[in-house]
Write an enzyme that holds these catalytic residues in place. Structure first.
Site, mmCIF file in Angstrom:
data_model
loop_
_atom_site.group_PDB
_atom_site.id
_atom_site.type_symbol
_atom_site.label_atom_id
_atom_site.label_comp_id
_atom_site.label_asym_id
_atom_site.label_seq_id
_atom_site.Cartn_x
_atom_site.Cartn_y
_atom_site.Cartn_z
ATOM 1 N N HIS A 101 0.820 -1.211 0.000
ATOM 2 C CA HIS A 101 0.000 0.000 0.000
ATOM 3 C C HIS A 101 0.853 1.259 0.000
ATOM 4 O O HIS A 101 0.390 2.323 -0.416
ATOM 5 C CB HIS A 101 -0.946 -0.010 1.199
ATOM 6 C CG HIS A 101 -2.129 -0.900 1.013
ATOM 7 N ND1 HIS A 101 -3.403 -0.565 1.410
ATOM 8 C CD2 HIS A 101 -2.242 -2.129 0.439
ATOM 9 C CE1 HIS A 101 -4.242 -1.540 1.099
ATOM 10 N NE2 HIS A 101 -3.559 -2.502 0.511
ATOM 11 N N HIS A 262 -2.508 -12.364 -2.424
ATOM 12 C CA HIS A 262 -3.616 -12.980 -1.704
ATOM 13 C C HIS A 262 -3.348 -14.440 -1.373
ATOM 14 O O HIS A 262 -4.245 -15.135 -0.911
ATOM 15 C CB HIS A 262 -4.912 -12.811 -2.501
ATOM 16 C CG HIS A 262 -5.402 -11.401 -2.517
ATOM 17 N ND1 HIS A 262 -6.534 -10.995 -3.194
ATOM 18 C CD2 HIS A 262 -4.907 -10.277 -1.933
ATOM 19 C CE1 HIS A 262 -6.704 -9.687 -3.034
ATOM 20 N NE2 HIS A 262 -5.719 -9.234 -2.273
#
Length: 739
Positions: A101, A262
């Site tokens: 991020h 993920h």
């Protein structure tokens, strides 16, 4: 769900600064040109730095024991803290999200965002809904930062945390580079069409606005529930592709990153939807002072562990969330997914046919199992034809998947660092990548002072005019962007596609200049027998210096602009055409160029934006504009702003005549955006100008600087200051040398 959380908590978002809004003409209306915002030209970060003016990160880094730092980072991963327990007893997935991020805000359009400078520590990024709880991740890193001090920057440490985490969980990275330097305040990047967090989309009619990369204010990429929180798989695929491409990623890299990322960790949505407003506190920028910079205080249950509230989605993707495996892709293709809601009311997907081996462990309760989950955006990787091609490929080739993720991760976390010459540290990969804008390493002897003198004379004798030489050098060097360190004169990419074909570079005229300079280069290199060579990139800059020096001489001034050889010539194969097209500007006020997409009253702000990208301050921008007008190097030979009876000579006439009250300025009746300078006594037309020219007499700060250069006795100062600022621009991107 994210929007519901923001609405419930009353997060109204941040006001946007003006400087980067120039990228979207429809977004920012300036009532008058004189309202130009000069703040992008003030280097407040340097002034606000507590490190002192003599601090040199590269020098300080030399005292860092990188192996010891890595060992401390590895140990931290499994040292769960009571105040924020690690999911699955390992902070690795948390730190991967932290790094991702941080780096994922990068965008190609203007080079803003990214991990360099550590902006995630400051508002607004530290309080974005998509960065929920990452304040705790940075706090977990504080003991390590405290231990190593100024030998490692926050921005390096944040990215290293994710990279070390990957390696500790079985995904060996291809390398890591130090060299990111910290900012000391939040910047003024325009992150979205609306200042409201998640309240409006940057996507209109299915198209992501060109200035942005995230689909909504407050997101890194896209809403995991689907467009605007709606579980639309097809729409999610479109937004994923646009957002990741705006950040410089291909479909293959996008799939590798999402599927690989993920593989690890979980997402958090334990708080029931009805309790969110009651139990979840504000983000860090609005949190009570006693929370000491930590936000999103959670009063539900323990407020942490299994009671953690994050995005609102809840669950893990794989059965081994702290170790690299193939489960994400296996589950994507072998389980049947139905739409469900998380405890917090977020749209997500769970399997109808999960077997015991598919079940995922609880993050904090041994022996407890759950069904795996998928986001709407995850299913898009299967349902979209373009993405499906690569998920199938990776599913059938696990080793390729691992290798492609490693390369994509390195690109994600290093894209905004610029060329490889800026990298430092022991773990730099040998491989070069086209996104690094590589240039060849010189395998020849550089030109001597005697050679330089000969080449300057060859250029003078070539028949090229001062204007041709100056414009070519300017157009080559002024592609530089300080945001992501791209562009500049090194590489001579002005001779390659796409730059050679840009309208602003006047291709037909450019071709003539390049042909003559290449002829000089060939003759010089062929006649040298001692291994000395000169690159076209160096000749372009040297030619610009010659043009400026000759123009000063014609005005009665003697100057010698420093010349530092060592630039090399990139090849077309080393140049990503699509990526380099993002360096093309809508307007360059230094040569009075505009592609017509910006209104006249926005051109002064576009000039400031351009000057900011060139790392110029207010006096440097001012002296360069005045000098370039006197040198008569406007785009398309325009005479707007050429306030002199001696065009082509380097003098201060632009400022003298701009500030002369015998001239009255009026808007042109015939040419939109043009102004006419009229003699107050005779009514005769004296000059023509653009809003960029007149801003230096209209804006109070710019006028103050212009007056300095118009004063009697400051003629030589003007010439000297112009030469210094010119040299600065010519040296932008020269990370291979330290002056």
């Amino acid at each position: 769900m994210l929007k519901k959380i923001v609405t419930a908590l009353g997060m109204s978002g941040m006001l946007l600064a003006a400087n980067s809004a120039i990228a979207d003409d429809k977004n920012t209306e300036m009532a008058t040109p004189q309202s130009v915002d000069l703040s992008p030209l003030r280097n407040l970060n340097k002034l606000d730095s507590p490190m002192g003016k003599n601090y040199d990160y590269h020098q300080s880094f030399k005292k860092l024991n990188t192996e010891e730092l890595k060992k401390d980072m590895q140990d931290l991963l499994t040292q769960s803290q009571d105040w924020w327990p690690a999911d699955f007893g390992n902070y690795g997935p948390f730190f991967i999200r932290l790094s991702w991020h941080d780096a994922g805000t990068y965008r190609l359009a203007d080079g803003r965002g990214g991990a360099n400078r550590g902006q995630q520590r400051f508002s607004p990024l530290n309080s974005w809904p998509d960065n929920v709880n990452l304040d705790k991740a940075r706090q977990l890193l504080w003991p390590i930062k405290q231990k190593y001090g100024d030998a490692v920057s926050w921005s390096d440490l944040i990215v290293l945390a994710g990279t070390v985490s990957l390696e500790s969980m079985g995904m060996k990275p291809i390398g890591f580079a130090f060299g990111r330097e910290d900012d000391w305040q939040g910047d003024d990047t325009n992150w979205g069409i609306s200042p409201e967090q998640l309240m409006s989309s940057n996507v209109k009619d299915g198209k992501l606005a060109p200035a942005y990369a995230a689909t909504q204010m407050g997101l890194i990429y896209v809403n995991p529930e689907g467009p605007d929180g709606k579980p639309d798989i097809k729409g999610a695929a479109s937004e994923i592709r646009q957002a990741f491409r705006a950040m410089g990623m291909t479909d293959k890299e996008t799939v590798a990153l999402i599927a690989g990322g993920h593989t690890f960790g979980k997402t958090h949505g334990a708080v029931p939807e009805k309790d969110i407003k009651k139990d979840i506190g504000p983000a860090p920028d609005k949190a009570p002072i006693e929370q000491q910079g930590l936000g999103w205080h959670n009063s539900y249950g323990t407020g942490m562990g299994d009671d953690t509230m994050g995005s609102g989605l809840e669950g893990s993707w794989t059965s081994t969330p702290t170790f690299w495996n193939h489960d994400f892709l296996h589950n994507l293709y072998n389980l049947n997914w139905e739409k469900t809601l998380s405890p917090s009311g977020a749209h997500q997907w769970t399997p109808t046919n999960a077997k015991p081996e598919n079940m995922v462990p609880d993050a904090h309760k041994p022996g407890v199992k759950h069904k795996p989950i998928m986001f709407t955006t995850d299913l898009a990787l299967k349902e979209d034809d373009g993405f499906n091609k690569y998920t199938q490929e990776f599913y059938n080739n696990p080793q390729e998947f691992k290798e492609e993720f490693a390369k994509a991760w390195f690109k994600l976390t290093h894209r905004d660092m610029g060329p490889k010459s800026r990298y430092i540290g022991p773990w730099i990969p040998e491989q070069n990548f086209i996104w690094q804008d590589p240039v060849p390493v010189a395998d020849y002897k550089q030109v001597s002072a005697q050679d330089i003198a000969q080449l300057k004379q060859d250029i003078i004798n070539s028949g090229l005019t001062n204007q041709q030489l100056i414009r070519t050098a300017w157009d080559s060097a002024s592609t530089y962007r300080k945001t992501d360190y791209r562009g500049g004169s090194n590489g001579a990419r002005i001779a390659l596609a796409p730059e050679k074909d840009w309208q602003m570079n006047e291709p037909a005229k450019l071709e003539v200049v390049l042909a003559k300079l290449k002829e000089i280069q060939t003759n010089f290199n062929n006649n040298k027998t001692d291994g000395t060579k000169v690159s076209l990139a160096d000749l372009i800059v040297l030619g610009g210096n010659v043009g400026v020096e000759q123009a000063a001489k014609e005005a009665g001034y003697t100057i010698e602009i420093p010349f530092v050889p060592g630039r090399t010539d990139a090849t077309q194969a080393q140049t990503d055409i699509e990526s380099f097209n993002y360096l093309k500007t809508k307007a360059d006020g230094f040569v009075n160029y505009s592609d017509g997409s910006l209104a006249s009253n926005k051109l002064p702000q576009a000039l400031v934006e351009k000057a900011s990208m060139l790392n110029l301050n207010i006096p440097e921008m001012t002296v360069l504009v005045g000098g370039m007008r006197a040198l008569n190097v406007n785009y398309d030979d325009s005479q707007e702003g050429v306030f002199t009876k001696t065009p082509g000579q380097l003098n201060n006439n632009f400022f003298v005549n701009l500030l002369d009250m015998s001239t009255k300025w009026e808007k042109s009746d015939t040419n939109s955006g043009e102004y006419i300078g009229i003699d107050r006594k005779t009514g005769a037309q004296k000059w023509t100008a653009t809003s960029v020219d007149l801003i230096f007499g209209s804006n109070s700060e710019l006028k103050a600087v212009a007056q300095v250069y118009a004063e009697n006795g400051n003629e030589q100062k003007f010439v000297n200051d112009f030469a210094k600022a010119w040299h600065k621009v010519m040296m932008l991107g020269r990370f291979d040398v330290q002056e």
